[in-house]
Design a protein around this motif. Structure first.
Motif, PDB file in Angstrom:
ATOM      1  N   ARG A 175      10.528   9.213  -9.632  1.00 18.49           N
ATOM      2  CA  ARG A 175       9.435   8.846  -8.732  1.00 18.49           C
ATOM      3  C   ARG A 175       8.277   8.291  -9.554  1.00 18.49           C
ATOM      4  N   VAL A 176       7.571   7.354  -8.943  1.00 18.98           N
ATOM      5  CA  VAL A 176       6.277   6.920  -9.463  1.00 18.98           C
ATOM      6  C   VAL A 176       5.325   6.891  -8.276  1.00 18.98           C
ATOM      7  N   THR A 177       4.124   7.421  -8.478  1.00 22.40           N
ATOM      8  CA  THR A 177       3.118   7.405  -7.420  1.00 22.40           C
ATOM      9  C   THR A 177       2.153   6.252  -7.653  1.00 22.40           C
ATOM     10  N   ARG A 178       1.477   5.877  -6.610  1.00 20.22           N
ATOM     11  CA  ARG A 178       0.480   4.804  -6.720  1.00 20.22           C
ATOM     12  C   ARG A 178      -0.591   5.133  -7.761  1.00 20.22           C
ATOM     13  N   PRO A 179      -1.186   6.351  -7.775  1.00 23.25           N
ATOM     14  CA  PRO A 179      -2.194   6.649  -8.803  1.00 23.25           C
ATOM     15  C   PRO A 179      -1.631   6.567 -10.229  1.00 23.25           C
ATOM     16  N   ASP A 180      -0.404   7.057 -10.431  1.00 26.03           N
ATOM     17  CA  ASP A 180       0.198   6.978 -11.766  1.00 26.03           C
ATOM     18  C   ASP A 180       0.442   5.532 -12.173  1.00 26.03           C
ATOM     19  N   TRP A 181       0.944   4.733 -11.244  1.00 26.03           N
ATOM     20  CA  TRP A 181       1.228   3.322 -11.526  1.00 26.03           C
ATOM     21  C   TRP A 181      -0.061   2.578 -11.873  1.00 26.03           C
ATOM     22  N   LEU A 223       9.737   1.643 -16.402  1.00 26.82           N
ATOM     23  CA  LEU A 223       8.879   1.254 -15.280  1.00 26.82           C
ATOM     24  C   LEU A 223       7.780   2.278 -14.998  1.00 26.82           C
ATOM     25  N   GLY A 224       7.777   3.375 -15.746  1.00 28.47           N
ATOM     26  CA  GLY A 224       6.758   4.403 -15.546  1.00 28.47           C
ATOM     27  C   GLY A 224       7.162   5.482 -14.560  1.00 28.47           C
ATOM     28  N   MET A 225       8.429   5.484 -14.169  1.00 35.54           N
ATOM     29  CA  MET A 225       8.913   6.499 -13.246  1.00 35.54           C
ATOM     30  C   MET A 225       9.234   7.765 -14.036  1.00 35.54           C
ATOM     31  N   ARG A 226       9.076   8.905 -13.375  1.00 36.46           N
ATOM     32  CA  ARG A 226       9.351  10.189 -14.017  1.00 36.46           C
ATOM     33  C   ARG A 226      10.493  10.895 -13.304  1.00 36.46           C
ATOM     34  N   ARG A 227      11.382  11.468 -14.114  1.00 38.47           N
ATOM     35  CA  ARG A 227      12.507  12.214 -13.548  1.00 38.47           C
ATOM     36  C   ARG A 227      11.982  13.439 -12.805  1.00 38.47           C
ATOM     37  N   GLU A 261      23.107   5.366 -17.681  1.00 42.02           N
ATOM     38  CA  GLU A 261      21.951   5.426 -18.577  1.00 42.02           C
ATOM     39  C   GLU A 261      21.106   4.152 -18.558  1.00 42.02           C
ATOM     40  N   PRO A 262      21.693   2.940 -18.544  1.00 37.00           N
ATOM     41  CA  PRO A 262      20.824   1.756 -18.489  1.00 37.00           C
ATOM     42  C   PRO A 262      19.868   1.773 -17.290  1.00 37.00           C
ATOM     43  N   SER A 263      20.335   2.276 -16.155  1.00 35.98           N
ATOM     44  CA  SER A 263      19.490   2.302 -14.965  1.00 35.98           C
ATOM     45  C   SER A 263      18.370   3.330 -15.105  1.00 35.98           C
ATOM     46  N   TRP A 264      18.693   4.572 -15.527  1.00 31.53           N
ATOM     47  CA  TRP A 264      17.608   5.554 -15.624  1.00 31.53           C
ATOM     48  C   TRP A 264      16.680   5.261 -16.777  1.00 31.53           C
ATOM     49  N   ARG A 265      17.152   4.584 -17.809  1.00 29.59           N
ATOM     50  CA  ARG A 265      16.240   4.157 -18.882  1.00 29.59           C
ATOM     51  C   ARG A 265      15.256   3.106 -18.342  1.00 29.59           C
ATOM     52  N   LEU A 266      15.746   2.207 -17.484  1.00 28.66           N
ATOM     53  CA  LEU A 266      14.856   1.226 -16.863  1.00 28.66           C
ATOM     54  C   LEU A 266      13.829   1.933 -15.984  1.00 28.66           C
ATOM     55  N   GLY A 306       0.784  -1.229   0.000  1.00 26.66           N
ATOM     56  CA  GLY A 306       0.000   0.000   0.000  1.00 26.66           C
ATOM     57  C   GLY A 306       0.817   1.282   0.000  1.00 26.66           C
ATOM     58  N   LEU A 307       2.018   1.239  -0.567  1.00 27.42           N
ATOM     59  CA  LEU A 307       2.845   2.444  -0.623  1.00 27.42           C
ATOM     60  C   LEU A 307       2.210   3.484  -1.538  1.00 27.42           C
ATOM     61  N   GLU A 308       2.446   4.752  -1.243  1.00 32.83           N
ATOM     62  CA  GLU A 308       1.891   5.844  -2.056  1.00 32.83           C
ATOM     63  C   GLU A 308       2.846   6.321  -3.134  1.00 32.83           C
ATOM     64  N   ARG A 309       4.148   6.141  -2.908  1.00 24.99           N
ATOM     65  CA  ARG A 309       5.133   6.522  -3.918  1.00 24.99           C
ATOM     66  C   ARG A 309       6.400   5.720  -3.715  1.00 24.99           C
ATOM     67  N   ILE A 310       7.136   5.528  -4.795  1.00 21.20           N
ATOM     68  CA  ILE A 310       8.415   4.821  -4.771  1.00 21.20           C
ATOM     69  C   ILE A 310       9.386   5.645  -5.601  1.00 21.20           C
ATOM     70  N   VAL A 311      10.611   5.790  -5.112  1.00 23.19           N
ATOM     71  CA  VAL A 311      11.617   6.581  -5.807  1.00 23.19           C
ATOM     72  C   VAL A 311      12.777   5.683  -6.249  1.00 23.19           C
ATOM     73  N   ALA A 312      13.594   6.234  -7.127  1.00 26.35           N
ATOM     74  CA  ALA A 312      14.835   5.578  -7.559  1.00 26.35           C
ATOM     75  C   ALA A 312      15.825   6.679  -7.895  1.00 26.35           C
TER      76      ALA A 312
END
Length: 191
Positions: free
Chosen positions: A170-176, A144-148, A135-140, A122-128
């Motif tokens: 970051r990706v939020t639960r509503p966006d995901w 995954l639907g994360m936004r810079r 570049e391979p990591s930020w492209r992944l 039930g997390l509301e947001r996840i960051v990376a």
């Protein structure tokens, strides 16, 4: 908690995974975007912290188990223990053995971890986060639907370290949920 994908299983780390994890953490190629490869003692202590995080919070980085190959990496969710513009937060991260990179294993395991984080946990947001050179990591992260969200200086690296500057996503639960066409409450973890 064992999360099952089409090709792999993401499971909690165990002390018996220490050798496989050190093969990652001690490898200069795997750790090229980190401060330095870990010693065996540092890697074993990291495994112990991840196991304790799993015990205390119910989630952590886990072993990426591939049938016939054993533990090929670590992927999962972890509470960030230091301060940054986006903390407190839970991060998603990955390390995959060189022989298994660029085959979609990190993405498959990361999608399982995100589903678990936004579903059962039930997390509301996840960051990376990662240095811009990785570049391979930020492209992944983007796949995954994360936004810079911006950049920051990693507080655990010296001011003059070549990798101190990091991008954060970051990706939020509503966006995901929206990307997957799921209604609120429709995310499910896989046991």
């Amino acid at each position: 908690m064992h999360l099952h994908g089409p090709r792999l299983t993401l499971r909690p780390l165990a002390p018996s995974d220490a050798e496989a994890v050190f093969a990652l953490n001690g490898d200069p190629a795997v750790m090229r975007h980190f401060a330095a490869p870990m010693t065996r003692e540092e890697s074993d202590a990291w495994v112990a912290r991840l196991i304790a995080h799993q015990r205390d919070r119910g989630y952590s980085f886990g072993a990426v188990e591939l049938p016939g190959a054993g533990c090929i990496g670590v992927v999962g969710l972890l509470e960030i223990p230091w301060q940054a513009p986006f903390t407190p937060a839970v991060e998603i991260g990955w390390r995959i053995a060189p022989a298994y990179q660029r085959q979609g294993f990190a993405e498959e395991a990361a999608r399982l971890a995100l589903a678990h984080g936004f579903g059962r946990l039930g997390l509301e947001r996840i960051v990376a986060f990662t240095p811009p050179v990785n570049e391979p990591s930020w492209r992944l992260m983007e796949r995954l639907g994360m936004r810079r969200q911006g950049e920051f200086d990693h507080p655990r690296l010296p001011k003059d370290h070549r990798l101190r500057r990091h991008l954060w996503y970051r990706v939020t639960r509503p966006d995901w949920l929206a990307v997957r066409g799921l209604a609120e409450g429709g995310a499910q973890g896989t046991d």
